[in-house]
Write a protein that holds these residues in place. Structure first.
Motif, PDB file in Angstrom:
ATOM      1  N   ALA A   1      62.469   8.127   8.746  1.00 44.56           N
ATOM      2  CA  ALA A   1      61.208   8.337   9.479  1.00 44.56           C
ATOM      3  C   ALA A   1      61.526   9.069  10.768  1.00 44.56           C
ATOM      4  O   ALA A   1      62.682   9.129  11.204  1.00 44.56           O
ATOM      5  CB  ALA A   1      60.532   7.004   9.765  1.00 44.56           C
ATOM      6  N   SER A   2      60.494   9.630  11.379  1.00 44.31           N
ATOM      7  CA  SER A   2      60.645  10.293  12.668  1.00 44.31           C
ATOM      8  C   SER A   2      59.842   9.542  13.723  1.00 44.31           C
ATOM      9  O   SER A   2      58.866   8.858  13.400  1.00 44.31           O
ATOM     10  CB  SER A   2      60.188  11.753  12.588  1.00 44.31           C
ATOM     11  OG  SER A   2      61.003  12.496  11.696  1.00 44.31           O
ATOM     12  N   VAL A   3      60.234   9.696  14.981  1.00 48.12           N
ATOM     13  CA  VAL A   3      59.614   8.918  16.054  1.00 48.12           C
ATOM     14  C   VAL A   3      59.375   9.797  17.270  1.00 48.12           C
ATOM     15  O   VAL A   3      59.916  10.904  17.392  1.00 48.12           O
ATOM     16  CB  VAL A   3      60.514   7.728  16.457  1.00 48.12           C
ATOM     17  CG1 VAL A   3      60.555   6.675  15.364  1.00 48.12           C
ATOM     18  CG2 VAL A   3      61.920   8.212  16.805  1.00 48.12           C
ATOM     19  N   ALA A   4      58.567   9.266  18.187  1.00 44.50           N
ATOM     20  CA  ALA A   4      58.303   9.968  19.443  1.00 44.50           C
ATOM     21  C   ALA A   4      59.619  10.192  20.180  1.00 44.50           C
ATOM     22  O   ALA A   4      60.440   9.273  20.316  1.00 44.50           O
ATOM     23  CB  ALA A   4      57.345   9.150  20.309  1.00 44.50           C
ATOM     24  N   THR A   5      59.810  11.407  20.629  1.00 43.65           N
ATOM     25  CA  THR A   5      61.072  11.783  21.261  1.00 43.65           C
ATOM     26  C   THR A   5      60.814  12.433  22.609  1.00 43.65           C
ATOM     27  O   THR A   5      59.999  13.349  22.719  1.00 43.65           O
ATOM     28  CB  THR A   5      61.863  12.755  20.374  1.00 43.65           C
ATOM     29  OG1 THR A   5      62.047  12.165  19.085  1.00 43.65           O
ATOM     30  CG2 THR A   5      63.226  13.063  20.982  1.00 43.65           C
ATOM     31  N   TYR A   6      61.514  11.950  23.590  1.00 45.80           N
ATOM     32  CA  TYR A   6      61.378  12.438  24.970  1.00 45.80           C
ATOM     33  C   TYR A   6      62.571  13.317  25.303  1.00 45.80           C
ATOM     34  O   TYR A   6      63.713  12.925  25.097  1.00 45.80           O
ATOM     35  CB  TYR A   6      61.359  11.225  25.894  1.00 45.80           C
ATOM     36  CG  TYR A   6      61.246  11.504  27.364  1.00 45.80           C
ATOM     37  CD1 TYR A   6      60.106  11.133  28.062  1.00 45.80           C
ATOM     38  CD2 TYR A   6      62.269  12.113  28.071  1.00 45.80           C
ATOM     39  CE1 TYR A   6      59.998  11.370  29.416  1.00 45.80           C
ATOM     40  CE2 TYR A   6      62.168  12.359  29.416  1.00 45.80           C
ATOM     41  CZ  TYR A   6      61.035  11.986  30.095  1.00 45.80           C
ATOM     42  OH  TYR A   6      60.936  12.224  31.435  1.00 45.80           O
ATOM     43  N   GLU A   7      62.311  14.499  25.819  1.00 49.59           N
ATOM     44  CA  GLU A   7      63.364  15.286  26.458  1.00 49.59           C
ATOM     45  C   GLU A   7      62.876  15.667  27.841  1.00 49.59           C
ATOM     46  O   GLU A   7      61.734  16.110  28.015  1.00 49.59           O
ATOM     47  CB  GLU A   7      63.722  16.552  25.685  1.00 49.59           C
ATOM     48  CG  GLU A   7      64.870  17.303  26.387  1.00 49.59           C
ATOM     49  CD  GLU A   7      65.234  18.628  25.756  1.00 49.59           C
ATOM     50  OE1 GLU A   7      66.207  19.249  26.219  1.00 49.59           O
ATOM     51  OE2 GLU A   7      64.542  19.061  24.825  1.00 49.59           O
TER      52      GLU A   7
END
Length: 633
Positions: free
Chosen positions: A461-467
């Motif tokens: 699965a993919s998730v919210a990602t912060y950069e």
């Protein structure tokens, strides 16, 4: 109630750990002055030193239009939710932006503040308070960040290495204090240098509900704090109007080793690892134990920086990074803006306090220190040691039972907190920045896709990602969020894991995902992301919508800073079920620092390597078929 157009406090508490570093690789402007200055489209202010000559000309942080922000928000959350959930989110957004509604009112108030001639940056006071000074959890683990240096083969003696680091850092300080440091640039645009004012002679103070920071006059405070065996020592760096040479600093450090002996004192430094409200109470207990304790604390707080002389000898990258990040929680003073750390075997690193300064300035400082030593550009002064150097002063605090009890409590809380965490370093040596460029991609965006693919491999699965994206092209700018997980990245990672998808399709989708990331980052550094704009303490339905919480639950907290002199850098995760993944994109290697609450970091490191290998393979195969084979990565 005052509307503050930003994320709610509960969400900001998660984000605040994440505001460490920008996406910008420190390359052309790491030296004190670039070889050639770019043609800058701003007038020069000759009333100040070169460091601030463009400061008055920097534009203000823009306020995006509400439709622009909300469209970006909807696009970013689309791959996170199903059709039904997305429909509810669309309804909440429409309700928020309807003419004459709460969105219009909040936007009007925000524009009013942004257009106030007395306000330099509309976000600054809100963000610094909500994300940092009002953050109550311990700064250690949650906020502080570290750089781990590569070995210095010529300086394996800790006193020798510490002395050289101090001399190099003092050269950088001189450039800052005299405003001679060359500004940093993004292409030909100068960046805001205001945060450098908070670099030296600075300290954070605990205070109930919200902390604050003080700086001290560098002209009258030329002393360094040393911590050894939990004991504090003060060394004056100037004698008879002349700065101590590296040899003299080394001789003084050796005296500190002798004075500290082999026994440890109760750890006052451990109090700085506590919950900020607790530390405020404990500081009052320390001051109540003896009025002289306040004067001793002030010497630490006003010092140029702290040097931690640890009695441990980390060997592996994992051990060194962990020791630089948190150490044992005792031989530290985490409220100091700068802590240089030198270990028994000569290894070294740095730990930064984050409230008033992001990672790009301290990365520049640390790279300058390492680079100038490595290239023998440091003026070490005379090898002779003057007679009559004053013995370093040991700070003898008065500690009563109340203070000793809270020290013991702080030590236990620190040990319990750190035990919940795992840190792993992956030094991927398959290729680095040079190889990624040969494939024709942005190095930072490419590595972000490595992280996306690795997470999908591990969890399906993919998730919210912060950069973190830096906004320092604007006056007093700090950071914005680049939302790395997108519709395009979601499509691509699924294709990469599907053996039936042709390699040409995988490459095409990968290129699209990388391009999508580059576009979002470009908008974020222009102050046109959606996260800083969307902020409010009284929450309309758009913020109570479960999709909003899901889209700001940063299971992947990521950021890049790079230096050829670092063996690692990083910080902690921002949510209990997530990872903090700091990475370096160096010339021929990629370095990932993975921190989580024991979420099988060794597996994540495995998948990061596997993702990097597979991406290279896919793009090389397609390029070969197209007749444009890159040279060896």
């Amino acid at each position: 109630m005052s509307y503050k157009l930003s994320l709610a406090r509960s969400i900001i508490r998660n984000q605040s750990k994440n505001q460490i570093l920008s996406n910008m690789t420190q390359k052309n402007y790491l030296a004190a002055a670039p070889v050639s200055k770019p043609a800058v489209p701003y007038p020069v202010d000759t009333s100040v030193g070169p460091m601030f000559r463009y400061q008055k000309s920097l534009p203000r942080l823009p306020v995006p239009s509400l439709p622009e922000t909300l469209a970006k928000y909807l696009n970013s959350v689309r791959p996170l939710v199903n059709e039904e959930e997305f429909a509810k989110t669309v309804t909440a957004v429409k309700d928020f932006q309807k003419p004459g509604g709460i969105g219009d009112e909040l936007q009007r108030r925000l524009l009013s503040k942004a257009n106030n001639p007395n306000v330099i940056n509309w976000l600054e006071d809100w963000w610094n308070d909500l994300a940092y000074f009002s953050y109550r959890d311990p700064v250690c683990v949650n906020v502080s960040y570290f750089f781990a240096y590569k070995d210095d083969k010529l300086r394996k003696d800790p006193a020798v290495r510490a002395a050289s680091i101090i001399t190099a850092a003092l050269e950088f300080r001189k450039l800052v204090v005299e405003e001679q440091l060359e500004p940093e640039y993004a292409k030909n645009i100068p960046l805001c240098m205001d945060s450098y004012r908070m670099m030296f002679n600075a300290c954070r103070y605990p205070k109930k509900q919200t902390d604050f920071e003080l700086t001290f006059d560098p002209a009258t405070n030329n002393h360094v704090t040393f911590i050894r065996k939990n004991k504090f020592f003060i060394m004056d760096l100037v004698k008879d109007g002349k700065q101590l040479s590296t040899s003299e600093i080394e001789s003084q450090i050796k005296k500190i080793y002798e004075l500290a002996g082999n026994t440890k004192d109760p750890s006052i430094g451990a109090l700085t690892t506590e919950n900020r409200d607790n530390w405020a109470d404990y500081r009052n207990l320390l001051l109540a134990a003896d009025p002289r304790n306040e004067q001793l604390l002030r010497k630490i707080e006003s010092s140029v920086f702290a040097v931690c002389l640890d009695d441990t000898a980390p060997v592996t990258r994992d051990e060194l990074s962990h020791a630089c990040w948190v150490g044992d929680g005792r031989n530290r003073f985490f409220d100091k803006s700068l802590q240089f750390i030198v270990f028994e075997n000569g290894k070294a690193g740095f730990c930064g306090e984050h409230s008033s300064m992001d990672g790009t300035p301290t990365c520049r400082l640390n790279d300058f220190v390492c680079d100038s030593i490595f290239k023998n550009r440091v003026n070490h002064g005379s090898p002779n040691v003057r007679s009559g150097l004053p013995v370093p002063e040991q700070l003898n605090f008065t500690l009563n039972k109340d203070v000793l009890d809270v020290i013991a409590k702080a030590e236990k809380n620190f040990d319990d907190l750190v035990a919940k965490h795992d840190l792993r370093v992956l030094m991927y040596q398959g290729y680095g920045k040079n190889g990624i460029k040969k494939l024709g991609f942005s190095p930072d965006a490419y590595v972000q896709m490595i992280i996306q693919l690795a997470y999908y491999k591990m969890y399906g699965a993919s998730v919210a990602t912060y950069e973190s994206a830096q906004t320092r092209k604007f006056a007093h700018g700090r950071t914005e969020v680049c939302r790395s997980f997108s519709v395009d990245s979601a499509t691509w990672v699924k294709a990469m894991e599907d053996p039936l998808v042709p390699v040409e399709t995988k490459a095409k989708l990968g290129q699209k995902a990388i391009s999508s990331h580059v576009k979002y980052m470009a908008e974020a550094v222009e102050g046109r992301g959606c996260d800083r704009h969307l902020l409010g303490e009284k929450l309309p339905s758009i913020f109570t919508d479960p999709t909003y919480a899901k889209s700001t639950h940063w299971n992947l907290s990521t950021s890049q800073l790079s230096s050829e002199h670092f063996d690692g850098y990083g910080w902690g995760e921002v949510v209990p079920d997530g990872y903090g993944i700091a990475y370096q994109v160096n010339a021929n290697v990629l370095c990932f620092n993975v921190v989580s609450m024991h979420l099988n970091n060794h597996h994540m490191c495995h998948y990061l390597k596997e993702a990097a290998d597979e991406m290279k393979q896919v793009f090389e195969i397609v390029q070969a078929k197209e007749g444009r084979v890159p040279s060896k990565l």
